[in-house]
Design an enzyme around this catalytic site. Structure first.
Site, PDB file in Angstrom:
ATOM      1  N   GLU A 114     -42.710  53.689  -8.481  1.00 45.21           N
ATOM      2  CA  GLU A 114     -44.310  52.614  -7.960  1.00 45.21           C
ATOM      3  C   GLU A 114     -42.868  51.721  -6.422  1.00 45.21           C
ATOM      4  OE1 GLU A 114     -45.787  49.703 -10.556  1.00 45.21           O
ATOM      5  OE2 GLU A 114     -46.484  51.027 -11.335  1.00 45.21           O
TER       6      GLU A 114
ATOM      7  N   ASP B  41     -45.094  43.259  -6.929  1.00 49.91           N
ATOM      8  CA  ASP B  41     -45.364  44.122  -6.315  1.00 49.91           C
ATOM      9  C   ASP B  41     -45.239  43.496  -5.475  1.00 49.91           C
ATOM     10  OD1 ASP B  41     -45.562  45.521  -8.545  1.00 49.91           O
ATOM     11  OD2 ASP B  41     -48.016  44.675  -8.628  1.00 49.91           O
TER      12      ASP B  41
ATOM     13  N   HIS C 228     -44.961  42.423 -15.974  1.00 50.49           N
ATOM     14  CA  HIS C 228     -45.565  41.454 -15.039  1.00 50.49           C
ATOM     15  C   HIS C 228     -45.698  39.641 -15.754  1.00 50.49           C
ATOM     16  CE1 HIS C 228     -46.272  42.902 -10.811  1.00 50.49           C
ATOM     17  NE2 HIS C 228     -45.975  43.658 -11.168  1.00 50.49           N
TER      18      HIS C 228
END
Length: 236
Positions: free
Chosen positions: A205, A143, A136
């Site tokens: 994820e 996300d 990130h």
């Protein structure tokens, strides 16, 4: 070191720019800002920034999504994250797990090691080393989830940032439970739109996608027997 961190980075110098609000839905107020995460030293005035090329591909993913679901939108939960914020969220998650397990503070070294290994299954190490940036912190990872025409979240079966196996993208793939089968279908709709636009999905994820960073190059190379890619986005 995680496997993807061995990928070389050839920084392209592309700017970090705001995600255009007219195309997407956003998590407002931002979840980590609400917790007090230190964005005040950030190079961007909000978390909702990405590299320009990543935004171009994200718009393509939104277009792809709306071909079959014209009233749905991609919701941006989180995007650019300075290393300082990464450290804050790793510490916060560690403390939440320790509290849930009834640990005494300070946590014993043995217990601390078990918890931190669990945390790092989902959160990247907040490394200041320019050769191993958290995804990130490159402006190339985000996300996301989906919302309908009323801005209601599409049910994915587990919340973003949950530290459990339910976060694995294919967790519900083989479920025979009628209430769980739509979770996998919704995750696949999101994944297909993003993959078709050039992104890669985090193995642990369902909500994390990337393009141009070390994880993206590493995941792409797993399925490519030809020339091996390197990352074009380093820490910003």
């Amino acid at each position: 070191m995680k496997p993807y961190q061995q990928i070389a980075i050839d920084e392209c110098g592309e700017p970090l720019v705001p995600i255009p609000p007219e195309h997407f839905a956003f998590e407002i107020p931002h979840p980590y800002q609400k917790l007090g995460a230190p964005y005040y030293n950030s190079k961007a005035d909000s978390p909702y920034y990405l590299r320009q090329g990543v935004i171009d591909s994200l718009i393509a993913a939104q277009t792809q999504l709306q071909q079959n679901h014209p009233k749905w939108k991609i919701l941006i939960f989180d995007a650019y994250r300075p290393v300082e914020v990464q450290q804050f969220m790793v510490d916060y998650t560690f403390n939440q797990i320790a509290l849930a397990q009834g640990c005494d503070f300070p946590v014993s070294e043995d217990k601390r090691q078990v918890i931190i290994e669990h945390v790092y299954q989902f959160w990247a190490v907040p490394s200041m080393d320019t050769t191993t940036p958290p995804p990130h912190s490159t402006g190339a990872a985000l996300d996301i989830t989906l919302v309908d025409e009323n801005n209601r979240r599409i049910d994915m079966g587990s919340p973003i940032d949950e530290i459990s196996e339910r976060s694995y993208p294919d967790y519900f793939a083989n479920s025979n439970h009628p209430q769980e089968q739509p979770h996998h279908r919704h995750r696949q709709i999101l994944k297909n739109a993003m993959i078709n636009a050039g992104f890669q999905q985090h193995p642990n994820e369902w909500w994390h996608f990337c393009l141009g960073d070390q994880m993206w190059a590493w995941l792409t190379n797993q399925n490519n027997s030809g020339s091996q890619l390197i990352a074009r986005y380093g820490r910003y």
